[in-house]
Design an enzyme around this catalytic site. Structure first.
Site, PDB file in Angstrom:
ATOM      1  N   MET A 200      32.448  76.430  83.018  1.00 30.55           N
ATOM      2  CA  MET A 200      31.889  77.463  84.009  1.00 30.55           C
ATOM      3  C   MET A 200      30.475  77.065  84.477  1.00 30.55           C
ATOM      4  SD  MET A 200      32.867  81.304  82.574  1.00 30.55           S
ATOM      5  CE  MET A 200      32.722  80.929  80.695  1.00 30.55           C
TER       6      MET A 200
ATOM      7  N   GLN B  94      34.102  67.713  82.594  1.00 34.16           N
ATOM      8  CA  GLN B  94      35.074  68.027  83.989  1.00 34.16           C
ATOM      9  C   GLN B  94      34.317  67.455  85.211  1.00 34.16           C
ATOM     10  OE1 GLN B  94      35.346  71.808  86.270  1.00 34.16           O
ATOM     11  NE2 GLN B  94      37.535  71.683  85.799  1.00 34.16           N
TER      12      GLN B  94
ATOM     13  N   CYS C 284      38.833  74.301  92.396  1.00 36.71           N
ATOM     14  CA  CYS C 284      37.590  74.920  92.790  1.00 36.71           C
ATOM     15  C   CYS C 284      37.829  75.316  94.207  1.00 36.71           C
ATOM     16  CB  CYS C 284      36.219  74.115  92.802  1.00 36.71           C
ATOM     17  SG  CYS C 284      34.743  74.784  93.493  1.00 36.71           S
TER      18      CYS C 284
ATOM     19  N   LYS D 200      42.947  70.635  86.120  1.00 42.25           N
ATOM     20  CA  LYS D 200      42.723  71.892  85.998  1.00 42.25           C
ATOM     21  C   LYS D 200      43.129  72.519  87.420  1.00 42.25           C
ATOM     22  CE  LYS D 200      39.820  76.059  84.702  1.00 42.25           C
ATOM     23  NZ  LYS D 200      39.300  76.622  85.805  1.00 42.25           N
TER      24      LYS D 200
ATOM     25  N   ASN E 272      44.968  80.139  81.409  1.00 44.29           N
ATOM     26  CA  ASN E 272      43.883  80.541  81.633  1.00 44.29           C
ATOM     27  C   ASN E 272      43.947  81.819  82.457  1.00 44.29           C
ATOM     28  OD1 ASN E 272      41.219  79.535  84.101  1.00 44.29           O
ATOM     29  ND2 ASN E 272      40.635  80.560  81.985  1.00 44.29           N
ATOM     30  N   GLY E 273      42.954  82.679  82.260  1.00 44.54           N
ATOM     31  CA  GLY E 273      43.115  83.971  83.431  1.00 44.54           C
ATOM     32  C   GLY E 273      43.059  85.170  82.599  1.00 44.54           C
ATOM     33  N   ASP E 274      41.924  86.072  82.611  1.00 43.15           N
ATOM     34  CA  ASP E 274      42.140  87.330  81.990  1.00 43.15           C
ATOM     35  C   ASP E 274      42.452  87.625  80.891  1.00 43.15           C
ATOM     36  OD1 ASP E 274      41.674  87.885  84.998  1.00 43.15           O
ATOM     37  OD2 ASP E 274      43.673  88.623  85.131  1.00 43.15           O
TER      38      ASP E 274
ATOM     39  N   GLY F 219      37.495  82.043  80.210  1.00 41.24           N
ATOM     40  CA  GLY F 219      36.221  81.859  80.788  1.00 41.24           C
ATOM     41  C   GLY F 219      35.248  83.329  80.550  1.00 41.24           C
TER      42      GLY F 219
END
Ligand SMILES: Cc1cc2nc3c(=O)[nH]c(=O)nc-3n(C[C@H](O)[C@H](O)[C@H](O)COP(=O)(O)O)c2cc1C
Length: 336
Positions: free
Chosen positions: A17, A70, A100, A139, A200-202, A224
């Site tokens: 992040m 990254q 991104c 990613k 990944n996510g939520d 995240g």
């Protein structure tokens, strides 16, 4: 789980992040939750052209092993060169950002732009792969729009180019960070490739992590925003995966110790003024929902003195413990 020649005890990872996952935050998360974190995305061109300036983004915390970096970039040669430099700086794993959605990054042909250019994607990954001996991951997002889901095809290209694992954030570029993460896309990627997939996510709770692994078949998960103010989420996830407790609620004393350690390390890394300034956001996250948090924020806002900030934090936690029954003292662990 294994990624290339690296073995990870914890299947949960801290997401890259920008502006957040600097060495101190990764250190806190590793210490409290035992999870490996990724640096924020670092410009490959920046590393190649002006190493002095970019170097601070390649700094590990003391003893950070494995150290995951990254990179983002559009030029295969520059990304490969930056990957080699990162390894020289101590990186044990290189991840390439291919998701991104920030306009400036996409316009330059990097990040999510690579999703729409499979030829370039393959050329870039092959060039990086040939230059590196350490594990290489990518990613990716789910696609460009709901009607243009590209993740399974990208994953196959990545696998064929020698990538060791795929991290999937299943939102489209059009979605940005809003709306729901589309977990079935993670399952589609898992079905498309045999190499490890990290979803990944939520993920806001340990139950979410288990559910994602169960529903999609992914080997690992990445958190995240759910970690902000709550590095304990990773201990809970580890507990839940091991069949133990999925709920870790720190005592106020434990919370205070983590908050103070974060502050002290921030000051050691970034100096008193910048360290406190950066810490301010984290303090807000750590104390979100707790009684008196607004007053604490007011006291600390603009403060540049380490002792003053420490005293304010100490007074806040002392009051919290005096005034409230223990079960009411914690913010909602999922509020992040
Ligand atoms: C402030 C912020 C900065 C981010 N910076 C990066 C980044 O540098 N590289 C990257 O791959 N993703 C970045 N992301 C995306 C996250 O890694 C992650 O994919 C996304 O937040 C979804 O996961 P979550 O729902 O657990 O937050 C960023 C997200 C946020 C909120």
């Amino acid at each position: 789980m294994n990624i290339g020649n690296l073995t990870f005890e914890n299947k949960a990872f801290l997401a890259p992040m920008a502006g957040i996952t600097h060495p101190v935050f990764r250190w806190m998360v590793r210490e409290v939750g035992g999870a490996v974190g990724f640096t924020e995305m670092v410009s490959a061109e920046g590393i190649v052209r002006d190493f002095e300036r970019a170097q601070k983004y390649l700094e590990p915390f003391p003893g950070e092993k494995p150290f995951a970096v990254q990179l983002f970039g559009a030029d295969p040669g520059a990304v490969a060169a930056a990957a080699v430099i990162s390894v020289e700086q101590g990186a044990d794993l290189i991840d390439i950002n291919m998701g991104c959605p920030v306009r400036k990054v996409v316009k330059a042909g990097a990040g999510a732009a690579l999703m729409r250019d499979p030829g370039k994607l393959a050329a870039l990954l092959r060039k990086v792969r040939a230059a590196l001996h350490c594990p290489l991951t990518v990613k990716i997002r789910s696609g460009w729009t709901a009607g243009e889901i590209l993740a399974p095809d990208m994953a196959r290209i990545a696998r064929d180019s020698g990538v060791d694992a795929i991290i999937v954030h299943p939102r489209t570029v059009a979605q940005g960070f809003s709306g729901k993460a589309d977990w079935p896309v993670i399952e589609r990627v898992k079905k498309a490739v045999e190499i490890p997939v990290i979803g990944n996510g939520d993920i806001r709770t340990a139950e979410d992590a288990l559910r994602m692994m169960d529903e999609t078949g992914c080997e690992g998960i990445m958190v995240g925003r759910g970690v902000l103010g709550n590095p304990w989420i990773f201990s809970a996830i580890r507990g839940a995966i091991g069949g133990g407790s999925a709920m870790i609620v720190p005592t106020p004393a434990e919370r205070e110790a983590v908050v103070c350690s974060h502050l002290d390390r921030n000051i050691r890394f970034f100096g008193e003024r910048d360290g406190i300034k950066d810490f301010y956001r984290h303090l807000s996250w750590y104390t979100k929902g707790m009684r008196g948090c607004a007053a604490l924020r007011k006291q600390v806002l603009g403060e540049e003195n380490h002792e003053e900030v420490r005293d304010a934090i100490h007074r806040f936690f002392a009051l919290t413990q005096r005034d409230r029954p223990p079960e009411d003292e914690h913010p909602d662990a999922s509020s992040g």
